[in-house]
Design a protein around this motif. Structure first.
Motif, PDB file in Angstrom:
ATOM      1  N   PHE A 144     -53.929 -10.952 -19.341  1.00  0.00           N
ATOM      2  CA  PHE A 144     -53.000 -10.601 -20.410  1.00  0.00           C
ATOM      3  C   PHE A 144     -52.490 -11.806 -21.200  1.00  0.00           C
ATOM      4  O   PHE A 144     -51.587 -11.675 -22.019  1.00  0.00           O
ATOM      5  N   ALA A 145     -53.058 -12.980 -20.997  1.00  0.00           N
ATOM      6  CA  ALA A 145     -52.575 -14.206 -21.649  1.00  0.00           C
ATOM      7  C   ALA A 145     -52.684 -14.143 -23.172  1.00  0.00           C
ATOM      8  O   ALA A 145     -51.771 -14.566 -23.883  1.00  0.00           O
ATOM      9  N   ALA A 146     -53.791 -13.641 -23.685  1.00  0.00           N
ATOM     10  CA  ALA A 146     -53.953 -13.559 -25.145  1.00  0.00           C
ATOM     11  C   ALA A 146     -52.897 -12.635 -25.734  1.00  0.00           C
ATOM     12  O   ALA A 146     -52.330 -12.921 -26.791  1.00  0.00           O
ATOM     13  N   GLY A 147     -52.610 -11.543 -25.055  1.00  0.00           N
ATOM     14  CA  GLY A 147     -51.562 -10.627 -25.513  1.00  0.00           C
ATOM     15  C   GLY A 147     -50.197 -11.299 -25.516  1.00  0.00           C
ATOM     16  O   GLY A 147     -49.412 -11.130 -26.459  1.00  0.00           O
ATOM     17  N   ALA A 148     -49.920 -12.098 -24.487  1.00  0.00           N
ATOM     18  CA  ALA A 148     -48.643 -12.814 -24.436  1.00  0.00           C
ATOM     19  C   ALA A 148     -48.557 -13.825 -25.580  1.00  0.00           C
ATOM     20  O   ALA A 148     -47.490 -13.982 -26.198  1.00  0.00           O
ATOM     21  N   ALA A 149     -49.662 -14.497 -25.887  1.00  0.00           N
ATOM     22  CA  ALA A 149     -49.680 -15.456 -27.002  1.00  0.00           C
ATOM     23  C   ALA A 149     -49.460 -14.733 -28.331  1.00  0.00           C
ATOM     24  O   ALA A 149     -48.763 -15.246 -29.222  1.00  0.00           O
TER      25      ALA A 149
END
Length: 189
Positions: A144-149
């Protein structure tokens, strides 16, 4: 008091090879109509595009034309083009669309991906390749890192940040004593 000068519209340079006859015809039409060569070419392209609708399919409206795809936002245009196989989307466009569909709350109103949220796309699209790469390279460690970014980018732009990851909707619980059943419960297969 001086007025601020208006920003010139962005334009693109096009270089083409013409034989002498075609070049003469282009100049002839421009002179005859009191237009620049650029105006003649632009209007010819617009007329050709308007007279070439995409045959209707289930995935989009019948007789879709360039006007149905055009949007001032490059990201919105790219997402619209990538959905239409007859426009031969590139691998990169298909990759971006797949990412947008997987991260739909950042790009679309719903999971079906019909209605694009242009305000979000305007903020995120200039960095779309960065987000796609972040997701592809890091999903084994933090899916989910891209979503958090993207949430951070939208928050910095003072936009309402969508929920991420999307929480699964639970089925409504039946109350004790409520014996109503779905019709599907009676089907034996």
């Amino acid at each position: 008091m001086a007025r601020p000068t208006a920003k010139a519209a962005k334009t693109e340079m096009l270089t083409i090879r013409l034989d002498p006859k075609t070049r003469f015809l282009l100049d002839y039409v421009a002179r005859l109509n009191g237009q620049t060569i650029t105006t003649v070419v632009e209007r010819a392209i617009m007329a050709a595009a308007s007279n070439n609708p995409i045959p209707g399919e289930d995935t989009y409206e019948p007789d879709t034309t360039w006007q149905d795809i055009w949007h001032v936002s490059e990201g919105v245009r790219k997402l619209r083009v990538a959905r239409i196989p007859e426009l031969y989307p590139t691998y990169e466009e298909e990759r971006q669309l797949a990412f947008a569909k997987e991260h739909w709350p950042f790009f679309f109103e719903d999971a079906q991906g019909v209605s694009i949220i242009s305000a979000y796309v305007d903020v995120l699209w200039p960095r779309i390749d960065e987000f796609v790469q972040m997701h592809e390279e890091g999903r084994s460690k933090d899916y989910f890192a891209a979503g958090a970014a993207m949430q951070k980018a939208l928050g910095e732009a003072k936009l309402k940040v969508p929920e991420w990851p999307v929480k699964a909707k639970s089925d409504p619980k039946r109350e004790p004593g409520n014996f109503s059943r779905d019709l599907d419960d009676d089907i034996p297969f």
